[in-house]
Design an enzyme around this catalytic site. Sequence first.
Site, PDB file in Angstrom:
ATOM      1  N   ASP A 181      -4.848  -5.901   5.387  1.00 23.14           N
ATOM      2  CA  ASP A 181      -5.893  -6.680   6.053  1.00 23.14           C
ATOM      3  C   ASP A 181      -5.885  -8.130   5.582  1.00 23.14           C
ATOM      4  O   ASP A 181      -6.318  -9.018   6.296  1.00 23.14           O
ATOM      5  CB  ASP A 181      -7.261  -6.050   5.792  1.00 23.14           C
ATOM      6  CG  ASP A 181      -7.395  -4.718   6.531  1.00 23.14           C
ATOM      7  OD1 ASP A 181      -6.899  -4.626   7.661  1.00 23.14           O
ATOM      8  OD2 ASP A 181      -7.969  -3.761   5.969  1.00 23.14           O
ATOM      9  N   LYS A 222       8.369 -18.502  -8.772  1.00 23.63           N
ATOM     10  CA  LYS A 222       7.838 -17.385  -9.556  1.00 23.63           C
ATOM     11  C   LYS A 222       6.748 -17.880 -10.505  1.00 23.63           C
ATOM     12  O   LYS A 222       6.947 -18.873 -11.199  1.00 23.63           O
ATOM     13  CB  LYS A 222       8.983 -16.743 -10.347  1.00 23.63           C
ATOM     14  CG  LYS A 222       8.565 -15.472 -11.027  1.00 23.63           C
ATOM     15  CD  LYS A 222       9.684 -14.872 -11.828  1.00 23.63           C
ATOM     16  CE  LYS A 222       9.129 -13.755 -12.691  1.00 23.63           C
ATOM     17  NZ  LYS A 222       9.999 -13.445 -13.802  1.00 23.63           N
ATOM     18  N   PHE A 253      -4.489   4.106  14.534  1.00 23.78           N
ATOM     19  CA  PHE A 253      -4.627   5.114  13.491  1.00 23.78           C
ATOM     20  C   PHE A 253      -5.758   4.682  12.570  1.00 23.78           C
ATOM     21  O   PHE A 253      -6.024   3.489  12.426  1.00 23.78           O
ATOM     22  CB  PHE A 253      -3.325   5.250  12.682  1.00 23.78           C
ATOM     23  CG  PHE A 253      -2.345   6.216  13.292  1.00 23.78           C
ATOM     24  CD1 PHE A 253      -1.724   5.924  14.500  1.00 23.78           C
ATOM     25  CD2 PHE A 253      -2.046   7.416  12.667  1.00 23.78           C
ATOM     26  CE1 PHE A 253      -0.829   6.805  15.079  1.00 23.78           C
ATOM     27  CE2 PHE A 253      -1.151   8.310  13.229  1.00 23.78           C
ATOM     28  CZ  PHE A 253      -0.544   8.018  14.439  1.00 23.78           C
ATOM     29  N   ASN A 292       0.861  -1.193   0.000  1.00 25.39           N
ATOM     30  CA  ASN A 292       0.000   0.000   0.000  1.00 25.39           C
ATOM     31  C   ASN A 292       0.892   1.236   0.000  1.00 25.39           C
ATOM     32  O   ASN A 292       2.120   1.135   0.021  1.00 25.39           O
ATOM     33  CB  ASN A 292      -0.958  -0.028   1.198  1.00 25.39           C
ATOM     34  CG  ASN A 292      -0.214  -0.040   2.512  1.00 25.39           C
ATOM     35  OD1 ASN A 292       0.496   0.906   2.848  1.00 25.39           O
ATOM     36  ND2 ASN A 292      -0.362  -1.131   3.266  1.00 25.39           N
ATOM     37  N   PRO A 349      -3.735 -11.269  10.882  1.00 22.84           N
ATOM     38  CA  PRO A 349      -4.092 -10.937  12.271  1.00 22.84           C
ATOM     39  C   PRO A 349      -4.316  -9.434  12.414  1.00 22.84           C
ATOM     40  O   PRO A 349      -3.574  -8.653  11.822  1.00 22.84           O
ATOM     41  CB  PRO A 349      -2.864 -11.384  13.076  1.00 22.84           C
ATOM     42  CG  PRO A 349      -1.778 -11.624  12.086  1.00 22.84           C
ATOM     43  CD  PRO A 349      -2.398 -11.836  10.752  1.00 22.84           C
ATOM     44  N   ASP A 350      -5.345  -9.051  13.156  1.00 18.18           N
ATOM     45  CA  ASP A 350      -5.563  -7.617  13.433  1.00 18.18           C
ATOM     46  C   ASP A 350      -4.778  -7.306  14.709  1.00 18.18           C
ATOM     47  O   ASP A 350      -5.218  -7.603  15.824  1.00 18.18           O
ATOM     48  CB  ASP A 350      -7.052  -7.317  13.610  1.00 18.18           C
ATOM     49  CG  ASP A 350      -7.313  -5.814  13.681  1.00 18.18           C
ATOM     50  OD1 ASP A 350      -6.448  -5.073  14.221  1.00 18.18           O
ATOM     51  OD2 ASP A 350      -8.371  -5.374  13.206  1.00 18.18           O
ATOM     52  N   ILE A 351      -3.610  -6.710  14.524  1.00 13.76           N
ATOM     53  CA  ILE A 351      -2.671  -6.532  15.640  1.00 13.76           C
ATOM     54  C   ILE A 351      -3.250  -5.565  16.677  1.00 13.76           C
ATOM     55  O   ILE A 351      -3.239  -5.833  17.877  1.00 13.76           O
ATOM     56  CB  ILE A 351      -1.314  -6.020  15.112  1.00 13.76           C
ATOM     57  CG1 ILE A 351      -0.817  -6.911  13.965  1.00 13.76           C
ATOM     58  CG2 ILE A 351      -0.289  -5.975  16.235  1.00 13.76           C
ATOM     59  CD1 ILE A 351       0.335  -6.315  13.167  1.00 13.76           C
ATOM     60  N   LYS A 405     -14.560   2.694  14.638  1.00 12.49           N
ATOM     61  CA  LYS A 405     -13.361   1.846  14.622  1.00 12.49           C
ATOM     62  C   LYS A 405     -12.768   1.739  16.028  1.00 12.49           C
ATOM     63  O   LYS A 405     -12.351   0.666  16.457  1.00 12.49           O
ATOM     64  CB  LYS A 405     -12.340   2.434  13.646  1.00 12.49           C
ATOM     65  CG  LYS A 405     -11.209   1.507  13.314  1.00 12.49           C
ATOM     66  CD  LYS A 405     -10.385   1.988  12.128  1.00 12.49           C
ATOM     67  CE  LYS A 405     -11.103   1.793  10.814  1.00 12.49           C
ATOM     68  NZ  LYS A 405     -10.379   2.314   9.661  1.00 12.49           N
TER      69      LYS A 405
HETATM   70  N1  CTP Z   1      -4.183  -2.559  12.180  1.00 12.89           N
HETATM   71  C1  CTP Z   1      -3.480  -3.589  12.733  1.00 12.89           C
HETATM   72  N2  CTP Z   1      -3.507  -4.833  12.166  1.00 12.89           N
HETATM   73  C2  CTP Z   1      -4.213  -5.059  11.057  1.00 12.89           C
HETATM   74  C3  CTP Z   1      -4.933  -4.001  10.465  1.00 12.89           C
HETATM   75  C4  CTP Z   1      -4.883  -2.766  11.054  1.00 12.89           C
HETATM   76  O1  CTP Z   1      -2.823  -3.383  13.751  1.00 12.89           O
HETATM   77  N3  CTP Z   1      -4.232  -6.272  10.521  1.00 12.89           N
HETATM   78  C5  CTP Z   1      -4.175  -1.242  12.822  1.00 12.89           C
HETATM   79  C6  CTP Z   1      -3.460  -0.157  12.063  1.00 12.89           C
HETATM   80  O2  CTP Z   1      -2.097  -0.068  12.443  1.00 12.89           O
HETATM   81  C7  CTP Z   1      -4.235   1.069  12.475  1.00 12.89           C
HETATM   82  C8  CTP Z   1      -5.643   0.557  12.581  1.00 12.89           C
HETATM   83  O3  CTP Z   1      -5.519  -0.826  12.888  1.00 12.89           O
HETATM   84  O4  CTP Z   1      -3.857   1.530  13.752  1.00 12.89           O
HETATM   85  C9  CTP Z   1      -6.389   0.725  11.300  1.00 12.89           C
HETATM   86  O5  CTP Z   1      -7.503  -0.058  11.336  1.00 12.89           O
HETATM   87  P1  CTP Z   1      -8.071  -0.820  10.050  1.00 12.89           P
HETATM   88  O6  CTP Z   1      -9.295  -1.545  10.468  1.00 12.89           O
HETATM   89  O7  CTP Z   1      -7.086  -1.619   9.349  1.00 12.89           O
HETATM   90  O8  CTP Z   1      -8.312   0.373   9.173  1.00 12.89           O
HETATM   91  P2  CTP Z   1      -8.812   0.270   7.763  1.00 12.89           P
HETATM   92  O9  CTP Z   1      -8.083  -0.729   6.911  1.00 12.89           O
HETATM   93  O10 CTP Z   1      -8.843   1.666   7.308  1.00 12.89           O
HETATM   94  O11 CTP Z   1     -10.217  -0.381   8.120  1.00 12.89           O
HETATM   95  P3  CTP Z   1     -11.516  -0.367   7.286  1.00 12.89           P
HETATM   96  O12 CTP Z   1     -11.230  -1.324   6.170  1.00 12.89           O
HETATM   97  O13 CTP Z   1     -12.513  -0.871   8.278  1.00 12.89           O
HETATM   98  O14 CTP Z   1     -11.685   1.047   6.917  1.00 12.89           O
END
Ligand code: CTP
Length: 398
Positions: A276, A286, A323, A208, A303-305, A337
């Site tokens: 995500d 490859k 953030f 990204n 994993p959502d950290i 969020k």
């Molecule tokens: N985050 C994380 N681990 C992930 C995804 C996000 O720790 N796998 C943290 C990011 O570092 C940030 C926050 O979660 O602090 C952002 O949330 P996120 O849900 O990822 O935001 P978006 O992708 O913008 O979510 P959405 O798709 O719901 O808009």
Amino acid sequence: MLASKRILLIIGGGIAAYKSLDLIRRLQEHGAQVTPVLTRAAEEFVTPLSVSALAGQKAYRDLFDLTDEAEMGHIQLSRSADLIVVAPATADMMGKMAAGLANDLASTLLMATDTPVLCAPAMNVRMWDHPATQRNLKQLQQDGIRFVGPNEGDMACGEYGAGRMSEPLEIVAAVEAHLADGPLKGKRILVTSGPTHEPIDPVRYIANRSSGAQGTAVARALAALGADVVFVTGPADVPPPQGVQVVQVETAQQMSDAVDAALPVNAGVFAAAVADWKVATASDRKLKKSRDGLPSLEFAENPDILKRVSQMGAGRPDLVVGFAAETDDVIDNATAKRARKGCDWIVANDVSPATGIMGGSENAVVLISDQGAESWPRMGKDMVAARLAQKIADALAG
Ligand code: CTP
């Protein structure tokens, strides 16, 4: 500046010991007084004569040197410093420290002291990656030992990877950050930053547009207030700040593992733009267009950290800051969020292309907390970071 600060420099036995000669000079240039100690193995790499000539004082070497004990016993030597720096900290030295061994002057000093210790590890990449070293690292971090480096790069042994000792000026910056008197002194803070790369095959990945600029600025601002910062970063455009512990990762899973390894912390700031999803069907060879036709990628959730750390119960940091990068309904989305993740604060910003924020040098954020939404004027990312760091200091003090 390190004016009138006393550094006890323990030089371990590794090829990186040659950089410690320069380190003595750099510390002195910054005003510090350096008392050198050499291990027996260090003397194979640098001579006590060059070390003492540069330091302008005796190079301590032997635990059983009666003259030293008459002049200054090892207990006093270990406590007469503001900071003990171990550079290079070899795998052997880290093992001894983690196990609590005291069988030579250096290890005895480290056991006999209550002075803070900063280690600059240096070793072959395999030795650094070895489970024993990683176990010792975690133990030492838990014991409150600070680390600077190691860096990634070409090594004297001809291999490439993590294990190079930090450069002398990086170590000086870490020493300064450690000795900085600020409201966050004694607080350990984790910052995640940058994008993650999710491999498709060995040469392609999904990424990204995050540059890592805001996370880097936050880490620098926290360190400037005296915090002991662990900076876990994906492949960012901007270099990591000096004077903090840098852990470089690539994927979300690696970031998650690095965060686990860094805990416990007083506060966590999750500024990384974590992917995500990862490619569940990532190939270890490859993908070839002729042979394989159009690839079909399947995704799996990462994993959502932030969520995991926010909701971890025992061992949760006192303050968890997330953030949110939004393009619409910034405040509503970020408020939702914050509730969904369970973090204390969300720093939300509008990253619509027209704002120029993603990849730019400025940011306009809204801080969402249990007090509601606080909009900050548009300002440089450094200023946002300084203001956030001060708020974190206030919150941890309260
Ligand atoms: N985050 C994380 N681990 C992930 C995804 C996000 O720790 N796998 C943290 C990011 O570092 C940030 C926050 O979660 O602090 C952002 O949330 P996120 O849900 O990822 O935001 P978006 O992708 O913008 O979510 P959405 O798709 O719901 O808009």
